[in-house]
Design a protein around this motif. Structure first.
Motif, PDB file in Angstrom:
ATOM      1  N   GLY A  19      42.505  78.164 -13.243  1.00 16.51           N
ATOM      2  CA  GLY A  19      43.711  77.987 -14.048  1.00 16.51           C
ATOM      3  C   GLY A  19      43.324  78.040 -15.517  1.00 16.51           C
ATOM      4  N   ASP A  48      44.251  82.659 -12.751  1.00 15.94           N
ATOM      5  CA  ASP A  48      45.698  82.490 -12.909  1.00 15.94           C
ATOM      6  C   ASP A  48      46.024  82.204 -14.368  1.00 15.94           C
ATOM      7  OD1 ASP A  48      48.477  81.950 -11.726  1.00 15.94           O
ATOM      8  OD2 ASP A  48      48.107  80.121 -12.893  1.00 15.94           O
ATOM      9  N   SER A 151      56.986  80.785  -8.572  1.00 14.40           N
ATOM     10  CA  SER A 151      56.471  79.454  -8.896  1.00 14.40           C
ATOM     11  C   SER A 151      57.666  78.549  -9.155  1.00 14.40           C
ATOM     12  CB  SER A 151      55.596  79.566 -10.149  1.00 14.40           C
ATOM     13  OG  SER A 151      55.092  78.325 -10.541  1.00 14.40           O
ATOM     14  N   ASN A 152      57.511  77.260  -8.879  1.00 13.91           N
ATOM     15  CA  ASN A 152      58.545  76.274  -9.218  1.00 13.91           C
ATOM     16  C   ASN A 152      59.937  76.669  -8.707  1.00 13.91           C
ATOM     17  OD1 ASN A 152      56.565  74.804 -10.750  1.00 13.91           O
ATOM     18  ND2 ASN A 152      56.812  76.310 -12.362  1.00 13.91           N
ATOM     19  N   GLN A 177      53.710  79.124  -6.146  1.00  9.27           N
ATOM     20  CA  GLN A 177      52.829  78.270  -6.941  1.00  9.27           C
ATOM     21  C   GLN A 177      53.592  76.993  -7.318  1.00  9.27           C
ATOM     22  OE1 GLN A 177      50.538  78.335 -11.188  1.00  9.27           O
ATOM     23  NE2 GLN A 177      50.450  80.245 -10.053  1.00  9.27           N
ATOM     24  N   SER A 206      48.038  71.787 -10.778  1.00  8.14           N
ATOM     25  CA  SER A 206      47.688  70.371 -11.044  1.00  8.14           C
ATOM     26  C   SER A 206      47.074  69.692  -9.818  1.00  8.14           C
ATOM     27  CB  SER A 206      48.898  69.576 -11.546  1.00  8.14           C
ATOM     28  OG  SER A 206      49.113  69.819 -12.909  1.00  8.14           O
ATOM     29  N   LEU A 208      44.528  67.985  -9.637  1.00  2.23           N
ATOM     30  CA  LEU A 208      44.010  66.654  -9.996  1.00  2.23           C
ATOM     31  C   LEU A 208      45.107  65.799 -10.627  1.00  2.23           C
ATOM     32  CD1 LEU A 208      40.587  67.767 -11.539  1.00  2.23           C
ATOM     33  CD2 LEU A 208      41.075  67.022  -9.204  1.00  2.23           C
ATOM     34  N   GLY A 210      46.787  66.507 -13.151  1.00  2.21           N
ATOM     35  CA  GLY A 210      46.596  66.547 -14.601  1.00  2.21           C
ATOM     36  C   GLY A 210      45.448  65.658 -15.059  1.00  2.21           C
ATOM     37  N   LYS A 216      39.995  58.991 -14.247  1.00  5.43           N
ATOM     38  CA  LYS A 216      39.726  58.790 -15.683  1.00  5.43           C
ATOM     39  C   LYS A 216      40.694  57.790 -16.321  1.00  5.43           C
ATOM     40  CE  LYS A 216      40.224  62.442 -18.261  1.00  5.43           C
ATOM     41  NZ  LYS A 216      40.042  63.891 -18.537  1.00  5.43           N
ATOM     42  N   ARG A 228      44.209  64.340 -21.684  1.00  7.46           N
ATOM     43  CA  ARG A 228      45.633  64.690 -21.816  1.00  7.46           C
ATOM     44  C   ARG A 228      46.460  63.484 -22.260  1.00  7.46           C
ATOM     45  NH1 ARG A 228      47.294  69.014 -17.093  1.00  7.46           N
ATOM     46  NH2 ARG A 228      45.744  70.542 -17.734  1.00  7.46           N
ATOM     47  N   ARG A 288      38.976  71.578 -19.501  1.00  6.37           N
ATOM     48  CA  ARG A 288      38.824  71.802 -20.944  1.00  6.37           C
ATOM     49  C   ARG A 288      37.368  72.084 -21.311  1.00  6.37           C
ATOM     50  NH1 ARG A 288      40.645  67.986 -25.313  1.00  6.37           N
ATOM     51  NH2 ARG A 288      42.158  66.960 -23.961  1.00  6.37           N
ATOM     52  N   GLN A 292      33.422  69.845 -16.881  1.00  6.54           N
ATOM     53  CA  GLN A 292      34.498  69.531 -15.915  1.00  6.54           C
ATOM     54  C   GLN A 292      34.533  70.576 -14.809  1.00  6.54           C
ATOM     55  OE1 GLN A 292      38.157  69.237 -18.150  1.00  6.54           O
ATOM     56  NE2 GLN A 292      37.740  67.151 -18.831  1.00  6.54           N
ATOM     57  N   ASN A 296      34.057  70.121 -10.718  1.00  3.69           N
ATOM     58  CA  ASN A 296      35.109  70.511  -9.769  1.00  3.69           C
ATOM     59  C   ASN A 296      34.622  71.555  -8.764  1.00  3.69           C
ATOM     60  OD1 ASN A 296      36.558  68.746 -11.299  1.00  3.69           O
ATOM     61  ND2 ASN A 296      37.715  70.294 -12.410  1.00  3.69           N
TER      62      ASN A 296
HETATM   63  N1  LIG Z   1      53.200  77.339 -12.433  1.00  6.10           N
HETATM   64  C1  LIG Z   1      53.289  76.294 -13.210  1.00  6.10           C
HETATM   65  O1  LIG Z   1      54.373  75.889 -13.633  1.00  6.10           O
HETATM   66  C2  LIG Z   1      52.027  75.572 -13.578  1.00  6.10           C
HETATM   67  C3  LIG Z   1      52.073  74.307 -14.196  1.00  6.10           C
HETATM   68  C4  LIG Z   1      50.880  73.696 -14.487  1.00  6.10           C
HETATM   69  C5  LIG Z   1      49.677  74.329 -14.207  1.00  6.10           C
HETATM   70  N2  LIG Z   1      49.653  75.566 -13.627  1.00  6.10           N
HETATM   71  C6  LIG Z   1      48.388  76.268 -13.276  1.00  6.10           C
HETATM   72  O2  LIG Z   1      47.510  75.385 -12.620  1.00  6.10           O
HETATM   73  C7  LIG Z   1      46.308  75.238 -13.354  1.00  6.10           C
HETATM   74  C8  LIG Z   1      45.775  73.852 -13.182  1.00  6.10           C
HETATM   75  O3  LIG Z   1      46.742  72.882 -13.609  1.00  6.10           O
HETATM   76  P1  LIG Z   1      46.265  71.605 -14.365  1.00  6.10           P
HETATM   77  O4  LIG Z   1      45.467  72.011 -15.563  1.00  6.10           O
HETATM   78  O5  LIG Z   1      47.423  70.719 -14.583  1.00  6.10           O
HETATM   79  O6  LIG Z   1      45.267  71.024 -13.235  1.00  6.10           O
HETATM   80  P2  LIG Z   1      44.563  69.641 -12.996  1.00  6.10           P
HETATM   81  O7  LIG Z   1      43.265  70.000 -12.341  1.00  6.10           O
HETATM   82  O8  LIG Z   1      45.432  68.699 -12.290  1.00  6.10           O
HETATM   83  O9  LIG Z   1      44.292  69.039 -14.442  1.00  6.10           O
HETATM   84  C9  LIG Z   1      43.328  69.611 -15.276  1.00  6.10           C
HETATM   85  C10 LIG Z   1      42.974  68.626 -16.362  1.00  6.10           C
HETATM   86  O10 LIG Z   1      42.342  67.474 -15.789  1.00  6.10           O
HETATM   87  C11 LIG Z   1      41.239  67.081 -16.597  1.00  6.10           C
HETATM   88  N3  LIG Z   1      40.027  67.320 -15.800  1.00  6.10           N
HETATM   89  C12 LIG Z   1      39.721  68.401 -15.028  1.00  6.10           C
HETATM   90  N4  LIG Z   1      38.522  68.247 -14.436  1.00  6.10           N
HETATM   91  C13 LIG Z   1      38.071  67.048 -14.813  1.00  6.10           C
HETATM   92  C14 LIG Z   1      36.896  66.334 -14.523  1.00  6.10           C
HETATM   93  N5  LIG Z   1      35.967  66.831 -13.704  1.00  6.10           N
HETATM   94  N6  LIG Z   1      36.726  65.103 -15.092  1.00  6.10           N
HETATM   95  C15 LIG Z   1      37.675  64.596 -15.911  1.00  6.10           C
HETATM   96  N7  LIG Z   1      38.801  65.228 -16.241  1.00  6.10           N
HETATM   97  C16 LIG Z   1      39.008  66.453 -15.696  1.00  6.10           C
HETATM   98  C17 LIG Z   1      41.284  67.961 -17.834  1.00  6.10           C
HETATM   99  O11 LIG Z   1      42.183  67.341 -18.763  1.00  6.10           O
HETATM  100  P3  LIG Z   1      41.699  66.461 -20.026  1.00  6.10           P
HETATM  101  O12 LIG Z   1      40.202  66.580 -20.170  1.00  6.10           O
HETATM  102  O13 LIG Z   1      42.441  67.058 -21.150  1.00  6.10           O
HETATM  103  O14 LIG Z   1      42.155  65.073 -19.696  1.00  6.10           O
HETATM  104  C18 LIG Z   1      41.951  69.210 -17.305  1.00  6.10           C
HETATM  105  O15 LIG Z   1      42.556  70.002 -18.314  1.00  6.10           O
HETATM  106  C19 LIG Z   1      46.704  75.642 -14.785  1.00  6.10           C
HETATM  107  O16 LIG Z   1      45.613  76.026 -15.582  1.00  6.10           O
HETATM  108  C20 LIG Z   1      47.647  76.766 -14.514  1.00  6.10           C
HETATM  109  O17 LIG Z   1      46.934  77.953 -14.214  1.00  6.10           O
HETATM  110  C21 LIG Z   1      50.818  76.181 -13.301  1.00  6.10           C
END
Ligand SMILES: NC(=O)c1ccc[n+]([C@@H]2O[C@H](COP(=O)([O-])OP(=O)(O)OC[C@H]3O[C@@H](n4cnc5c(N)ncnc54)[C@H](OP(=O)(O)O)[C@@H]3O)[C@@H](O)[C@H]2O)c1
Length: 348
Positions: A19, A48, A151-152, A177, A206, A208, A210, A216, A228, A288, A292, A296
């Motif tokens: 992502g 993606d 998606s959504n 998605q 998401s 995790l 977010g 964390k 975040r 980010r 990380q 993962n």
């Molecule tokens: N279709 C849609 O409407 C939609 C919506 C959302 C996302 N997406 C897609 O899904 C992907 C993933 O979504 P998401 O970014 O929300 O996923 P997520 O995996 O739930 O959250 C990712 C965030 O969690 C934190 N993180 C990730 N790995 C970590 C680790 N090992 N240790 C500590 N913190 C960690 C980071 O944020 P911090 O470090 O900033 O706290 C990172 O930016 C997006 O990039 C996008 O491609 C799609």
């Protein structure tokens, strides 16, 4: 990295998809390219993005990286359109003319002649779904898109989109998605059974929650500034007002216990769980930093046991609404969950 077919008729995708929503936002171009490098070197082959991620910047970063690495032909590339790209009301939606412009702009930013998966980012109530799906079919016929996804969407919206393609012999909807993780399992009520029925693959976003499922955020401590919620405690579906509930803390307790017992990260438990859910083609991990990402990716090195899955499923079970699901289950003797489990079993 293992590949899976996305739904019954989509492309083969890596079980972990990258992502890229953080690109141009939390991650600058140097960091974004380092993340792409590490993902590619780990065998990842599915990216993606969306036009709306940092208003085109995410696609531009990916385009320059694809050119630098010469990796286009090895990558399955997914993007999306529908949300506002400017303040001009003409720059949004899922109408034919706009999608045509949006796709051309995405192809230009990505520096490619086609994308592998083109997704409607959310249902557009202002455009007849026939118009949208016919336009997507035209993109497939022109060789600019290989597969079509959404998606959504609500279940009835996804069904409408799938039906109109079926009826007209247009390119089918191969994927959905949605938000999907241990804290948010609502899609299991309507959307997952529909996806099983239609062979539509899932791309959970998401995974995790977010960041919540990494552990964390703690009940007694303020979020770290470089996170975040540290940056914006009201952000989207991960906002404190949404997630700071007894249910969340109970789920995190079980995730933490399993992680400690197995010597893995909590995020790894959350990703591992999603990889075992029906119809999941690829889990979209966002990050980010490369650190990380590294953490993962380690989710692929071990498997949850059946007992651990039961513990996680039990603590995170989504409630069944009183009506119609509860009514059908109690009054009509239909065990919805049992029926779902049976169909899941058949689907595999
Ligand atoms: N279709 C849609 O409407 C939609 C919506 C959302 C996302 N997406 C897609 O899904 C992907 C993933 O979504 P998401 O970014 O929300 O996923 P997520 O995996 O739930 O959250 C990712 C965030 O969690 C934190 N993180 C990730 N790995 C970590 C680790 N090992 N240790 C500590 N913190 C960690 C980071 O944020 P911090 O470090 O900033 O706290 C990172 O930016 C997006 O990039 C996008 O491609 C799609």
């Amino acid at each position: 990295m293992q590949l899976r077919r996305l739904g019954s008729s989509g492309p083969e995708v890596s079980v972990l998809g990258l992502g890229t929503m953080t690109f141009g936002n939390e991650a600058n171009e140097v960091t974004s390219h380092a993340i792409l490098d590490r993902y590619f070197d780990a065998g990842g082959r599915f990216i993606d993005t969306a036009d709306v991620y940092t208003r085109g910047v995410s696609e531009e970063y990916i385009g320059r990286w694809l050119a630098d690495r010469g990796a286009r032909d090895e990558m399955v590339l997914a993007t999306k359109a529908r949300f506002a790209m400017s303040d001009d009301p003409a720059d949004r939606g899922a109408g034919r003319d706009y999608l045509q412009r949006a796709l051309e702009a995405s192809l230009r930013r990505l520096g490619v002649d086609h994308v592998d998966l083109y997704q409607i980012h959310a249902w557009d109530p202002l455009t007849p779904v026939d118009e949208t799906m016919e336009a997507l079919n035209g993109f497939v016929a022109a060789g600019k898109v290989r597969f079509v996804g959404v998606s959504n969407h609500l279940a009835w919206q996804l069904e409408r989109a799938a039906q109109v393609c079926e009826r007209n012999g247009w390119a089918p909807v191969v994927s959905l998605q949605p938000q999907y993780n241990l804290l948010a399992r609502d899609i299991e009520l309507e959307l997952v059974p529909l996806c099983i029925d239609r062979g539509i693959g899932l791309l959970p976003w998401s995974p995790l929650g977010g960041g919540w499922l990494t552990g964390k955020y703690r009940q007694d401590t303020d979020p770290a500034p470089l996170s975040r919620l540290g940056e914006d405690p009201t952000r989207g579906l991960e906002a404190l007002s949404v997630r700071d509930t007894d249910r969340t803390w109970a789920i995190l307790d079980v995730v933490r216990q399993i992680a400690e017992r197995r010597g893995v990260t909590m995020g790894g438990v959350a990703i591992n769980w999603l990889l075992r859910r029906p119809m999941v083609g690829s889990v979209l991990i966002g990050c980010r930093t490369t650190a990380q990402l590294e953490e993962n990716l380690a989710a692929l090195e071990w498997d949850l046991t059946d007992d651990e899955l039961v513990d996680l499923n039990t603590v995170s079970a989504p409630g069944i609404p009183a009506y119609p699901q509860g009514f059908l289950e109690n009054e009509a003797g239909m065990d919805i969950w049992e029926r779902l489990r049976t169909r899941i079993h058949k689907a595999y």
